[in-house]
Design a protein around this motif. Sequence first.
Motif, mmCIF file in Angstrom:
data_model
loop_
_atom_site.group_PDB
_atom_site.id
_atom_site.type_symbol
_atom_site.label_atom_id
_atom_site.label_comp_id
_atom_site.label_asym_id
_atom_site.label_seq_id
_atom_site.Cartn_x
_atom_site.Cartn_y
_atom_site.Cartn_z
ATOM 1 N N CYS A 52 -23.251 -3.392 5.256
ATOM 2 C CA CYS A 52 -24.422 -3.522 4.488
ATOM 3 C C CYS A 52 -24.810 -3.475 3.367
ATOM 4 O O CYS A 52 -24.295 -2.710 2.723
ATOM 5 C CB CYS A 52 -25.820 -2.879 5.376
ATOM 6 S SG CYS A 52 -27.549 -3.184 4.480
ATOM 7 N N THR A 62 -30.940 -8.435 0.380
ATOM 8 C CA THR A 62 -29.921 -7.284 0.856
ATOM 9 C C THR A 62 -29.221 -8.345 2.173
ATOM 10 O O THR A 62 -29.057 -9.722 2.777
ATOM 11 C CB THR A 62 -30.684 -6.913 1.493
ATOM 12 O OG1 THR A 62 -31.298 -6.166 0.626
ATOM 13 C CG2 THR A 62 -29.935 -5.384 2.397
ATOM 14 N N SER A 65 -26.195 -8.191 5.615
ATOM 15 C CA SER A 65 -25.073 -7.772 6.401
ATOM 16 C C SER A 65 -24.724 -7.980 6.777
ATOM 17 O O SER A 65 -24.556 -9.728 7.253
ATOM 18 C CB SER A 65 -26.754 -7.171 7.454
ATOM 19 O OG SER A 65 -27.002 -6.218 6.702
ATOM 20 N N ARG A 100 -25.720 -11.941 7.225
ATOM 21 C CA ARG A 100 -26.827 -12.611 7.675
ATOM 22 C C ARG A 100 -27.710 -11.485 6.330
ATOM 23 O O ARG A 100 -27.637 -10.526 6.431
ATOM 24 C CB ARG A 100 -27.512 -11.380 8.552
ATOM 25 C CG ARG A 100 -29.058 -11.490 8.623
ATOM 26 C CD ARG A 100 -29.475 -10.511 10.024
ATOM 27 N NE ARG A 100 -30.949 -10.509 11.042
ATOM 28 C CZ ARG A 100 -31.367 -9.826 9.883
ATOM 29 N NH1 ARG A 100 -31.657 -8.698 8.868
ATOM 30 N NH2 ARG A 100 -33.051 -10.208 10.542
ATOM 31 N N HIS A 131 -30.602 -10.683 4.809
ATOM 32 C CA HIS A 131 -32.190 -9.936 4.988
ATOM 33 C C HIS A 131 -33.219 -11.271 4.524
ATOM 34 O O HIS A 131 -33.691 -11.573 4.157
ATOM 35 C CB HIS A 131 -32.144 -9.078 4.937
ATOM 36 C CG HIS A 131 -31.209 -8.056 5.385
ATOM 37 N ND1 HIS A 131 -31.665 -7.062 5.959
ATOM 38 C CD2 HIS A 131 -30.255 -8.226 5.964
ATOM 39 C CE1 HIS A 131 -30.755 -6.530 6.587
ATOM 40 N NE2 HIS A 131 -29.423 -7.128 6.127
#
Length: 219
Positions: free
Chosen positions: A73, A87, A89, A109, A111
């Motif tokens: 992350c 952000t 991940s 992903r 965010h």
Amino acid sequence: MSRVDTSRLIGHIVSGHGVASGRSDGSPYPAGTIAMQTPVFRQAGLDLSDCWPGTINLSFAPLELRLKDPDHCFPHLRWTDLHPPETFSFWRVDLISENGQQACGWVYRPHPETKQRHWQSSSTLELLAPRLNGVKPNSRMEIVDHRSRIALVDGVRLRSRLLECLKFRVLAAQQSFFVSTEGEQRRVWLRQAWPEALDLDDGDLEAVWSQARMLYADD
């Protein structure tokens, strides 16, 4: 069942926005976002040099995805001057295509709370992997996460059942119910009253609470 929690999930491939790969004529990132982000991820500690610079979009609709415990992350990474830092991940997974090709890949992903455009459906995973032949829209793909960190939930059913659950609480307690379940107390209450609804994210819970207030609370 409102939740499917397993190490092996099968979805079908859908077309994406064309922004990750740079194929979209209307994208502000002609090189593609993945190609632009890859050096930033490498500097942060994740080498994606073996991955094709685009995403595979895997849909599990109508079920919705819930992910936990990512392998990486990276908060607030600045990879472009066109919008604020994001952000990201990543989850390490194995991929098996419909024609039997296998590869190690990543669930990618961005965010949604830090992403300003080109959002993905809550039913769709974006995957990074080496180039796979024959992967096309409507074909199936299996992902294997040996740590079982990816779950599918029936979000529509959960939201409907939660609203019904709230009905009698609100009718009995009226506004005092909403006062007692504000902020962090909402999930505390759910852990005691109906833990299944904890699979819903905060936005879903807020929407159900607002609907319950509108339908069942006195003015």
